[in-house]
Write a protein that holds these residues in place. Structure first.
Motif, PDB file in Angstrom:
ATOM      1  N   ALA A 149      97.532  25.150  41.173  1.00  0.00           N
ATOM      2  CA  ALA A 149      97.126  24.215  42.222  1.00  0.00           C
ATOM      3  C   ALA A 149      98.157  24.164  43.345  1.00  0.00           C
ATOM      4  N   ALA A 150      99.429  24.197  42.968  1.00  0.00           N
ATOM      5  CA  ALA A 150     100.501  24.171  43.978  1.00  0.00           C
ATOM      6  C   ALA A 150     100.475  25.429  44.832  1.00  0.00           C
ATOM      7  N   GLN A 151     100.193  26.577  44.208  1.00  0.00           N
ATOM      8  CA  GLN A 151     100.126  27.828  44.957  1.00  0.00           C
ATOM      9  C   GLN A 151      98.950  27.835  45.922  1.00  0.00           C
ATOM     10  N   ILE A 152      97.794  27.311  45.466  1.00  0.00           N
ATOM     11  CA  ILE A 152      96.613  27.255  46.343  1.00  0.00           C
ATOM     12  C   ILE A 152      96.871  26.314  47.512  1.00  0.00           C
ATOM     13  N   LYS A 153      97.499  25.176  47.244  1.00  0.00           N
ATOM     14  CA  LYS A 153      97.813  24.210  48.303  1.00  0.00           C
ATOM     15  C   LYS A 153      98.754  24.824  49.332  1.00  0.00           C
ATOM     16  N   ALA A 154      99.769  25.531  48.839  1.00  0.00           N
ATOM     17  CA  ALA A 154     100.736  26.167  49.746  1.00  0.00           C
ATOM     18  C   ALA A 154     100.063  27.245  50.595  1.00  0.00           C
ATOM     19  N   ASN A 177     110.785  32.621  26.075  1.00  0.00           N
ATOM     20  CA  ASN A 177     111.431  32.064  27.260  1.00  0.00           C
ATOM     21  C   ASN A 177     110.373  31.857  28.327  1.00  0.00           C
ATOM     22  N   LEU A 178     110.111  30.598  28.678  1.00  0.00           N
ATOM     23  CA  LEU A 178     109.046  30.267  29.617  1.00  0.00           C
ATOM     24  C   LEU A 178     109.424  30.669  31.039  1.00  0.00           C
ATOM     25  N   LEU A 179     108.689  31.633  31.582  1.00  0.00           N
ATOM     26  CA  LEU A 179     108.859  32.079  32.962  1.00  0.00           C
ATOM     27  C   LEU A 179     107.477  32.308  33.564  1.00  0.00           C
ATOM     28  N   TYR A 180     107.303  31.891  34.812  1.00  0.00           N
ATOM     29  CA  TYR A 180     106.024  32.085  35.482  1.00  0.00           C
ATOM     30  C   TYR A 180     106.076  33.278  36.424  1.00  0.00           C
ATOM     31  N   ALA A 181     104.913  33.815  36.721  1.00  0.00           N
ATOM     32  CA  ALA A 181     104.811  35.028  37.539  1.00  0.00           C
ATOM     33  C   ALA A 181     105.476  34.838  38.892  1.00  0.00           C
ATOM     34  N   SER A 182     106.191  35.882  39.312  1.00  0.00           N
ATOM     35  CA  SER A 182     106.842  35.957  40.627  1.00  0.00           C
ATOM     36  C   SER A 182     107.997  34.980  40.828  1.00  0.00           C
ATOM     37  N   SER A 183     108.429  34.303  39.760  1.00  0.00           N
ATOM     38  CA  SER A 183     109.608  33.446  39.880  1.00  0.00           C
ATOM     39  C   SER A 183     110.844  34.332  40.040  1.00  0.00           C
ATOM     40  N   TYR A 224      88.448  33.058  42.702  1.00  0.00           N
ATOM     41  CA  TYR A 224      87.272  32.255  43.030  1.00  0.00           C
ATOM     42  C   TYR A 224      87.082  31.132  42.006  1.00  0.00           C
ATOM     43  N   ALA A 225      87.374  31.428  40.735  1.00  0.00           N
ATOM     44  CA  ALA A 225      87.269  30.400  39.709  1.00  0.00           C
ATOM     45  C   ALA A 225      88.290  29.289  39.937  1.00  0.00           C
ATOM     46  N   PHE A 226      89.509  29.665  40.264  1.00  0.00           N
ATOM     47  CA  PHE A 226      90.566  28.672  40.454  1.00  0.00           C
ATOM     48  C   PHE A 226      90.373  27.860  41.735  1.00  0.00           C
ATOM     49  N   SER A 227      89.819  28.480  42.758  1.00  0.00           N
ATOM     50  CA  SER A 227      89.638  27.766  44.027  1.00  0.00           C
ATOM     51  C   SER A 227      88.296  27.040  44.110  1.00  0.00           C
TER      52      SER A 227
END
Length: 225
Positions: free
Chosen positions: A216-221, A30-36, A110-113
């Motif tokens: 990417a959406a989390q970093i933008k937010a 069951n596809l769920l992402y962290a903190s959803s 740091y890698a993601f940003s």
């Protein structure tokens, strides 16, 4: 039947998935992402992975889940019968988690940003990884498996810990950490060749684009805030 909740880009999700596949247990994903919100409803800390059973049991934390699976489905065992040997396997798992996976995970933001790792953080991570290298060099046998002649939970655990070490620890520090432990790179390559590992990796690769969109959406937010 067990339901495995989480996402395939997660190394700990894949660790549990590998165990389920190795034991040839029926399960669904069951596809769920962290903190959803959906994940928070079944995971106290909002972390993946989580499993639920037909009886309504909900469990999080990969090591807890793996022990539950082993206790509930003892066929095709992943721990030795001898209590001392079992403790050694768990010791390797704990060392890998504390001194390989967790310090490497500090480098992920740091890698993601795309930003440089502060030297103070890099120094701390190198120090902890060095402890892990020493500990795992002393404990691991790689003859041919981590704890000896039989594949155990330590092999599966360390293999998926190493995905984080390789992807972030090594790349962000320009340091081939796995090469510092005698026999580890050869063993790691052998683990990657198994049919189960290759299936898990294919599913991981398929999930990466969607996962990166979430990141990417989390970093933008966060930047907007």
């Amino acid at each position: 039947m067990i339901t495995l909740h989480g996402f395939a880009a997660s190394n700990y999700y894949n660790l549990v998935k590998h165990v389920l596949l190795y034991k040839d247990l029926p399960f669904k994903e069951n596809l769920l992402y962290a903190s959803s919100e959906a994940l928070l409803a079944i995971s106290p800390a909002g972390k993946v992975p989580v499993i639920t059973t037909d009886e309504g049991l909900e469990l999080s934390e990969s090591s807890v889940i793996c022990d539950f699976i082993e206790d509930t489905y003892p066929a095709t065992p992943l721990y030795p019968e001898n209590a001392g040997e079992r403790a050694v396997v768990r010791q390797i798992m704990k060392m890998a988690e504390l001194y390989f996976e967790l310090p490497s995970r500090r480098l992920i933001p740091y890698a993601f940003s795309g930003t440089a790792v502060p030297e103070s953080i890099a120094t701390e991570v190198r120090q902890v990884l060095s402890r892990g290298i020493t500990a795992l060099s002393r404990l691991s046998k790689f003859s041919p498996w981590v704890a000896g002649e039989e594949l155990t939970m330590a092999d599966i655990y360390l293999y998926y810990v190493n995905t984080i070490v390789s992807a972030f620890g090594s790349s962000q520090l320009n340091w081939d950490v796995l090469a510092e432990v005698p026999g580890m790179k050869e063993w790691n390559n052998a683990m990657s060749q198994s049919a189960i590992a290759q299936k898990v990796e294919a599913d991981r690769q398929a999930n990466i684009p969607e996962f990166m969109q979430k990141v990417a959406a989390q970093i933008k937010a966060a930047n907007a805030g």
